[in-house]
Design a protein around this motif. Structure first.
Motif, PDB file in Angstrom:
ATOM      1  N   VAL A   1     -11.339  -7.843   6.534  1.00 46.57           N
ATOM      2  CA  VAL A   1     -10.583  -8.942   5.935  1.00 46.57           C
ATOM      3  C   VAL A   1      -9.082  -8.687   6.067  1.00 46.57           C
ATOM      4  N   SER A   2      -8.654  -7.507   5.651  1.00 47.87           N
ATOM      5  CA  SER A   2      -7.215  -7.225   5.653  1.00 47.87           C
ATOM      6  C   SER A   2      -7.016  -5.720   5.529  1.00 47.87           C
ATOM      7  N   HIS A   3      -5.776  -5.297   5.633  1.00 48.06           N
ATOM      8  CA  HIS A   3      -5.490  -3.887   5.363  1.00 48.06           C
ATOM      9  C   HIS A   3      -4.078  -3.749   4.823  1.00 48.06           C
ATOM     10  N   CYS A   4      -3.817  -2.598   4.270  1.00 46.25           N
ATOM     11  CA  CYS A   4      -2.506  -2.370   3.683  1.00 46.25           C
ATOM     12  C   CYS A   4      -2.139  -0.905   3.898  1.00 46.25           C
ATOM     13  N   ILE A   5      -0.976  -0.684   4.501  1.00 46.28           N
ATOM     14  CA  ILE A   5      -0.525   0.694   4.754  1.00 46.28           C
ATOM     15  C   ILE A   5       0.592   0.997   3.769  1.00 46.28           C
ATOM     16  N   ARG A   6       0.507   2.153   3.116  1.00 47.48           N
ATOM     17  CA  ARG A   6       1.572   2.508   2.163  1.00 47.48           C
ATOM     18  C   ARG A   6       1.890   3.994   2.230  1.00 47.48           C
ATOM     19  N   ALA A   7       3.067   4.318   1.713  1.00 48.44           N
ATOM     20  CA  ALA A   7       3.466   5.733   1.669  1.00 48.44           C
ATOM     21  C   ALA A   7       2.763   6.415   0.503  1.00 48.44           C
ATOM     22  N   GLY A   8       2.524   7.706   0.621  1.00 52.06           N
ATOM     23  CA  GLY A   8       1.928   8.474  -0.472  1.00 52.06           C
ATOM     24  C   GLY A   8       0.427   8.287  -0.550  1.00 52.06           C
ATOM     25  N   LYS A   9      -0.089   8.542  -1.739  1.00 56.52           N
ATOM     26  CA  LYS A   9      -1.543   8.507  -1.909  1.00 56.52           C
ATOM     27  C   LYS A   9      -1.836   8.082  -3.341  1.00 56.52           C
ATOM     28  N   PRO A  10      -2.522   6.951  -3.522  1.00 59.44           N
ATOM     29  CA  PRO A  10      -2.788   6.500  -4.896  1.00 59.44           C
ATOM     30  C   PRO A  10      -3.781   7.405  -5.618  1.00 59.44           C
ATOM     31  N   LYS A  11      -3.689   7.399  -6.936  1.00 54.93           N
ATOM     32  CA  LYS A  11      -4.570   8.223  -7.778  1.00 54.93           C
ATOM     33  C   LYS A  11      -5.962   7.608  -7.823  1.00 54.93           C
ATOM     34  N   LEU A  12      -6.966   8.433  -7.989  1.00 57.68           N
ATOM     35  CA  LEU A  12      -8.315   7.900  -8.185  1.00 57.68           C
ATOM     36  C   LEU A  12      -8.598   7.911  -9.680  1.00 57.68           C
ATOM     37  N   GLU A  13      -8.779   6.764 -10.246  1.00 55.80           N
ATOM     38  CA  GLU A  13      -8.973   6.661 -11.693  1.00 55.80           C
ATOM     39  C   GLU A  13     -10.226   7.407 -12.149  1.00 55.80           C
ATOM     40  N   GLY A  14     -10.046   8.339 -13.059  1.00 55.01           N
ATOM     41  CA  GLY A  14     -11.199   9.026 -13.668  1.00 55.01           C
ATOM     42  C   GLY A  14     -11.862  10.078 -12.797  1.00 55.01           C
ATOM     43  N   LEU A  15     -11.323  10.277 -11.596  1.00 53.00           N
ATOM     44  CA  LEU A  15     -11.951  11.239 -10.684  1.00 53.00           C
ATOM     45  C   LEU A  15     -10.923  12.233 -10.157  1.00 53.00           C
ATOM     46  N   PRO A  16     -11.358  13.465  -9.911  1.00 54.44           N
ATOM     47  CA  PRO A  16     -10.455  14.434  -9.300  1.00 54.44           C
ATOM     48  C   PRO A  16     -10.183  14.063  -7.849  1.00 54.44           C
ATOM     49  N   ALA A  17      -8.990  14.368  -7.372  1.00 55.12           N
ATOM     50  CA  ALA A  17      -8.671  14.077  -5.968  1.00 55.12           C
ATOM     51  C   ALA A  17      -7.404  14.813  -5.583  1.00 55.12           C
ATOM     52  N   THR A  18      -7.199  14.989  -4.284  1.00 59.84           N
ATOM     53  CA  THR A  18      -5.937  15.546  -3.818  1.00 59.84           C
ATOM     54  C   THR A  18      -4.834  14.536  -4.123  1.00 59.84           C
ATOM     55  N   TYR A  19      -3.615  15.024  -4.204  1.00 64.26           N
ATOM     56  CA  TYR A  19      -2.510  14.142  -4.589  1.00 64.26           C
ATOM     57  C   TYR A  19      -1.256  14.512  -3.809  1.00 64.26           C
ATOM     58  N   THR A  20      -0.243  13.649  -3.931  1.00 63.80           N
ATOM     59  CA  THR A  20       1.056  13.967  -3.332  1.00 63.80           C
ATOM     60  C   THR A  20       2.080  14.050  -4.456  1.00 63.80           C
ATOM     61  N   GLU A  21       3.147  14.798  -4.219  1.00 67.28           N
ATOM     62  CA  GLU A  21       4.220  14.823  -5.214  1.00 67.28           C
ATOM     63  C   GLU A  21       5.368  13.922  -4.794  1.00 67.28           C
ATOM     64  N   THR A  22       5.492  13.710  -3.489  1.00 66.47           N
ATOM     65  CA  THR A  22       6.476  12.721  -3.027  1.00 66.47           C
ATOM     66  C   THR A  22       5.763  11.843  -1.998  1.00 66.47           C
ATOM     67  N   ASP A  23       6.278  10.633  -1.846  1.00 69.50           N
ATOM     68  CA  ASP A  23       5.637   9.687  -0.929  1.00 69.50           C
ATOM     69  C   ASP A  23       5.699  10.137   0.518  1.00 69.50           C
ATOM     70  N   SER A  24       6.590  11.081   0.813  1.00 75.53           N
ATOM     71  CA  SER A  24       6.713  11.496   2.218  1.00 75.53           C
ATOM     72  C   SER A  24       5.606  12.475   2.623  1.00 75.53           C
ATOM     73  N   GLU A  25       4.786  12.909   1.669  1.00 79.43           N
ATOM     74  CA  GLU A  25       3.767  13.923   2.004  1.00 79.43           C
ATOM     75  C   GLU A  25       2.520  13.338   2.653  1.00 79.43           C
ATOM     76  N   ALA A  26       2.310  12.044   2.491  1.00 79.24           N
ATOM     77  CA  ALA A  26       1.098  11.434   3.058  1.00 79.24           C
ATOM     78  C   ALA A  26       1.295   9.937   3.222  1.00 79.24           C
ATOM     79  N   GLN A  27       0.437   9.361   4.021  1.00 68.59           N
ATOM     80  CA  GLN A  27       0.375   7.896   4.114  1.00 68.59           C
ATOM     81  C   GLN A  27      -1.063   7.477   3.916  1.00 68.59           C
ATOM     82  N   THR A  28      -1.226   6.261   3.401  1.00 72.45           N
ATOM     83  CA  THR A  28      -2.576   5.784   3.116  1.00 72.45           C
ATOM     84  C   THR A  28      -2.770   4.392   3.700  1.00 72.45           C
TER      85      THR A  28
END
Ligand code: GLA
Length: 741
Positions: free
Chosen positions: A106-133
Motif C-alpha cells: 500500500v505505502s511505505h515510510c522511511i525515517r531516521a532512527g528507530k521507533p520504540k516497540l511498545e511493551g516489548l524489549p528491542a534494540t534502540y538508538t540514542e540519536t537519529d543518525s545511528e539507524a534508519q527505518t
C-alpha cells in the motif's frame, strides 16, 4: 547507511558499509526478497534478481502465465496456499474458516532512527543518525488486515532489525495463528546451521550440521526461552570459520515460546523464519485491534563467526541493554547460595560477608531462603517478607549492616512463582496458571503465577517495590525456576486461551519495566535455574544473567564459549565456586576457576571462610587482578581462538579498544605425558605494535603473536613433569599483553 526506494523499479535498498538488503514490490503487490549479503553498489534496477521458472506441478497466479508462482519466488512476508506451499510468515484465520490471505503493498515510510516497540524489549538508538527505518504497509483487501513490516538498518555493523505490526482494519474479528517477526528467503542452501542447545547445567552447547532439503528448527514451547534451545541461530558458509568468511546470525529479542527454522525446498532455496512459536499461539484480533510481534535481529558478517559475534556484542551491550549499569564495570559479588543453601541465619551471613569484604568483594548477594517459611524449596515462594527468625532486623536491617561493613547488598527474588504452601497462595489460589479439571503439574514444588493478569503483576510489584524502597538493595537476582504447564488463564475467555503464553511474557516485561524505571540504580541479573532464560529479551531489562547453575570451571568453558556467540562478556554471570564442585564433584585448581570466571561478570559462589590461608591470599590476588582489568575483560573486543568443542584445549582473548592491551585465557582439560609443542594464534592485535607479556617479560610484535602464535607448551613437553607443580589436569593460564609503544 541509507534506505533508498527506487520508484521506477519499486525496489528498496537498505545498505551500510557492511550489508545490502534488497526487496521489491512484485507484480502481485507482494514484497519479494532480492538480496541479503555483502554491501553492493546501489542502482535503479535489480529486477533481474527476481528469477522465475516455469515448472511442472507448479501452480501459477495469473491465467495464461506460466512464470509467476510464489512457490518459486523469494519473499519477505509469504502466506500459505496461494501458490506457495512452504511455511508462511503469517496466518490469519477468518470468520468463514479460511486461512487464505493476500498482503499487497500500500505505502511505505522511511525515517531516521528507530521507533520504540511498545511493551516489548528491542534494540534502540540514542540519536537519529545511528539507524534508519522503513515501514512498509501491506494490506489484505478481503479481511482489511494490514501488516506493517518494519526494517531498521544500523549505521554500524551488518545489523538489520525487523518486526511486524498487524492491524485489523476490517469489520470482523480474526485469529492470528502465526505471526513471525522475520522471514528471509535465501537463494541457496550452501550453509552450515549452528544452534546453541543443551539442558539445565549444560546450556548453549554448539551443535552444527549442513542444511539439507526439509525443515530444521529449534524452538521452545515451555513458556521460557529455555535451557534446551537458545533463540539464536547461525548460518555460515562451509568455508567460513572464526576469522573469515560469510556468516548470518539470527537472534530473537524475546523470552517466551519461539521458533527459528530453516526450510530448504526442492530447489535448495532456504526460507528462514524467526518468531513466536505458532504452536499454542492463537491471538484474537478484533476490529480495530493490533498485534505487535517481538523484534528479530539479523547480523551479516564477512569476517567469520568472531566478526558476527562482535557485532552482536556491541549492539546488545550498547543498544539493547539499558540503564546506568550498561556501561559500568560490574561489582565483584559473593553469592551465598552454594555457601549455605537454605541453611543460614543473619550472623552466619555476616561472617561470610566479613571475610568477603576482607578479600575485596564489593557486593554481597543473599540468595533464596530469606522470606516467609522458606526453609526448603517446598514452601514460602510468594511471601516476599523477611523471615524474622532468620533476619531479626528484616532486609532493611541486614542491608544496613552490610553497608556499615562497606558492602553493597543484593537480594534474590522469584517473582513469577508460588509454592502452594505459602500465605500468598492461600490468599490467591486462583492466581496460578491452571486448566480447569486438569492436573496441576508442579516443578520444584512450585506453580506459575498468571502474569497475563494485571492484578497479579500489580500485587507482586507492590511487594517487591516495598522492599526495594525501604532497604538499601543495589542488586536484584530475578530467578524463574520452572517451565509452564497446563497453560490457561482463568481471566480470559475460551477463544483467547491461545494468547496466554505471550500475555504472560508481556506481564513479566511489564514488571521488569516498572521496577527498572522506579529503581534505576539497581543492577538486575536475570536467572532461570541458571541459563533457562538467557536471551536478548532479558538483556533489555537485566544487563547480566546467571549463565548456568553449573559452576564447574571445565563445564563452564563450553557453556561460556557457546554463550559468547551472541552475548557480550558483560552479560555473562560467572563465579568461582567450591572444589569439589557441587554439580559434578570435580576438583579443579582455584586459579583455573578464576581464570574462567574472569571472562564475565566475576564473583564467588562459596564460603570464603572454608578456604585455607594460602587460598585466601590467592583470592585477594584474583580480586585485585579483576579490578585492574575489569573494563577490558567485560567490555573489550572478544575473540574465540580455540574451541572446547573441538579439542582438549580452549583459548579466547579480549582486546582493548586502542589495541594496546590484551588478555588471553588458555585452558587445558586433561594433561598429556610428553606432550606436543603448542601455540595459539592470537587475533585483534596491531601487527606493528610490540607487546610485552606481563608474566615473563618477553616482547613480541603483534604480527608474531597473530601469525606464528603465542607459545603455550610447558614443561610437560619433556620427559619429566614431576617437579613442575602446576601442570596437572585442568590447567590454565592468563597472559596479559601490554603494548610498549
Ligand atoms: C536457581 C538458581 C540458583 C539459585 C537457586 C535458589 O537454581 O539458578 O542460582 O538461586 O535457584 O533456589
Amino acid at each position: 547507511m541509507a534506505i533508498i526506494y527506487h520508484e521506477s523499479s519499486k525496489i528498496f535498498h537498505l545498505y551500510n558499509d557492511t550489508v545490502s538488503y534488497i526487496m521489491m514490490v512484485m507484480k502481485n503487490g507482494h514484497l519479494g526478497q532480492l538480496y541479503c549479503g555483502k554491501k553492493i553498489h546501489d542502482k535503479e534496477d535489480f529486477t533481474y534478481l527476481l528469477e522465475k521458472a516455469g515448472r511442472s506441478m507448479t501452480s501459477y497466479l495469473y491465467e495464461g502465465d506460466r512464470t509467476f508462482s510464489l512457490e518459486h519466488t523469494r519473499q519477505e512476508f509469504p502466506v500459505y496456499g496461494t501458490t506457495d506451499y512452504r511455511q508462511p510468515a503469517v496466518e490469519v484465520l477468518q470468520e468463514n474458516g479460511s486461512r487464505i490471505s493476500d498482503f499487497q503493498y500500500v505505502s511505505h515510510c522511511i525515517r531516521a532512527g528507530k521507533p520504540k516497540l511498545e511493551g516489548l524489549p528491542a534494540t534502540y538508538t540514542e540519536t537519529d543518525s545511528e539507524a534508519q527505518t522503513v515501514v512498509i504497509t501491506l494490506q489484505d483487501v478481503v479481511t482489511g488486515m494490514r501488516a506493517e513490516l518494519s526494517y531498521s538498518i544500523f549505521e554500524e555493523g551488518g545489523v538489520i532489525a525487523r518486526n511486524v505490526r498487524l492491524v485489523n482494519n476490517g469489520t470482523a474479528s480474526v485469529h492470528l495463528t502465526q505471526a513471525m517477526s522475520l522471514c528471509l528467503d535465501l537463494p541457496d542452501c550452501d550453509y552450515e546451521w549452528l544452534q546453541f542447545s543443551g539442558c539445565w547445567a549444560r546450556e548453549r552447547h554448539i551443535r552444527h550440521r549442513r542444511l539439507v532439503q526439509g525443515t530444521q528448527a529449534v524452538g521452545s514451547m515451555r513458556g521460557n526461552s529455555s535451557h534446551e534451545h537458545n533463540p539464536f541461530m547461525v548460518l555460515k558458509r562451509p568455508t567460513a570459520d572464526e576469522r573469515q568468511g560469510e556468516v548470518l546470525g539470527f537472534s530473537f529479542v524475546y523470552s517466551g515460546n519461539f521458533l527459528i527454522q530453516a526450510e530448504v525446498d526442492a530447489h535448495d532455496v532456504t526460507r528462514v523464519l524467526v518468531g513466536i512459536h505458532p504452536s499454542c499461539f492463537d491471538w484474537k484480533l478484533e476490529s480495530g485491534a493490533s498485534f505487535q510481534t517481538p523484534e528479530a535481529v539479523l547480523v551479516y558478517s564477512d569476517q567469520g563467526l568472531n566478526g558476527m559475534s562482535q557485532t552482536f556484542h556491541r549492539l546488545y551491550q550498547k543498544r539493547l541493554a539499558r540503564g546506568c549499569w550498561r556501561d559500568r564495570e560490574r561489582p565483584i559479588l559473593l553469592n551465598n547460595w552454594e555457601a549455605t543453601y537454605f541453611d543460614f541465619d543473619e550472623e552466619q551471613l555476616i561472617g561470610i560477608a566479613a571475610r568477603a569484604k576482607e578479600c575485596g568483594v564489593e557486593l554481597f548477594v543473599l540468595d533464596d531462603g530469606w522470606f516467609g517459611e522458606r526453609r526448603s524449596d517446598r514452601a514460602g515462594l510468594g511471601d516476599w517478607t523477611a523471615n524474622p527468625r532468620l533476619l531479626p532486623g528484616g532486609i532493611t536491617g541486614l542491608a544496613e549492616r552490610m553497608e556499615e561493613m562497606g558492602l553493597q547488598f543484593g537480594l534474590w527474588f522469584e517473582p513469577e512463582m508460588v509454592n502452594k504452601d505459602s500465605d500468598f497462595y492461600r490468599r490467591h489460589s486462583d492466581w496460578i496458571l491452571a486448566t480447569p479439571g486438569r492436573s496441576q503439574s508442579h516443578g520444584r514444588y512450585q506453580h506459575v503465577l498468571d502474569f497475563s493478569r494485571k492484578e497479579v503483576v500489580d500485587e507482586i510489584y507492590r511487594m517487591m517495590s516495598g522492599i526495594l524502597r525501604e532497604a538499601k538493595v543495589s542488586y536484584v537476582k530475578w530467578d524463574m525456576n520452572r517451565s509452564i504447564t497446563e497453560c490457561y488463564s482463568a481471566a480470559l475467555p475460551a477463544d483467547r486461551q491461545g494468547e496466554v503464553f505471550h500475555r504472560y511474557i508481556l506481564g513479566v516485561y511489564d514488571l521488569y519495566e516498572r521496577l527498572t524505571a522506579e529503581f534505576p540504580r539497581v543492577l538486575f541479573e536475570s536467572c532461570a535455574s541458571g541459563g533457562g532464560r538467557f536471551d536478548p529479551g532479558m538483556l533489555y531489562y537485566a544487563p547480566q544473567g546467571w549463565t548456568s547453575d553449573d559452576s564447574d570451571a571445565v563445564e563452564r568453558l563450553k557453556i561460556q564459549y557457546g554463550t559468547s556467540f551472541c552475548y557480550p562478556l558483560s552479560s555473562i554471570g560467572s563465579h568461582v565456586s567450591a572444589s569439589p564442585n557441587h554439580q559434578l564433584l570435580r576438583r579443579t585448581p582455584l586459579h583455573t576457576r578464576a581464570n574462567v570466571a574472569y571472562f564475565g561478570t566475576f564473583g564467588y559462589e562459596l564460603d570464603l571462610n572454608a578456604l585455607t590461608g594460602a587460598e585466601i591470599t590467592q583470592v585477594k590476588e584474583q580480586i585485585c587482578f579483576m579490578k585492574k582489568y575489569r573494563r577490558l575483560l567485560q567490555f573489550g573486543t572478544f575473540y574465540r581462538l580455540q574451541s572446547p568443542f573441538e579439542g582438549n584445549e580452549t583459548a579466547w582473548m579480549t582486546v582493548s579498544e586502542d589495541r594496546k592491551t590484551a588478555i588471553v585465557g588458555w585452558y587445558r582439560v586433561l594433561n598429556h605425558v610428553n606432550g606436543n609443542f603448542a601455540r595459539v594464534r592470537l587475533a585483534g592485535l596491531r601487527p606493528d605494535y610490540r607487546y610485552r607479556s606481563v608474566s615473563d617479560g618477553r616482547i613480541c610484535y603483534g604480527d608474531e603473536l597473530m601469525y606464528l602464535g603465542l607459545i603455550t607448551s610447558d614443561d610437560t613437553a619433556s620427559e619429566t613433569g614431576m617437579d613442575v607443580k602446576s601442570c596437572g589436569d585442568f590447567e590454565s593460564r592468563i597472559y596479559v599483553l601490554e603494548s610498549v609503544e
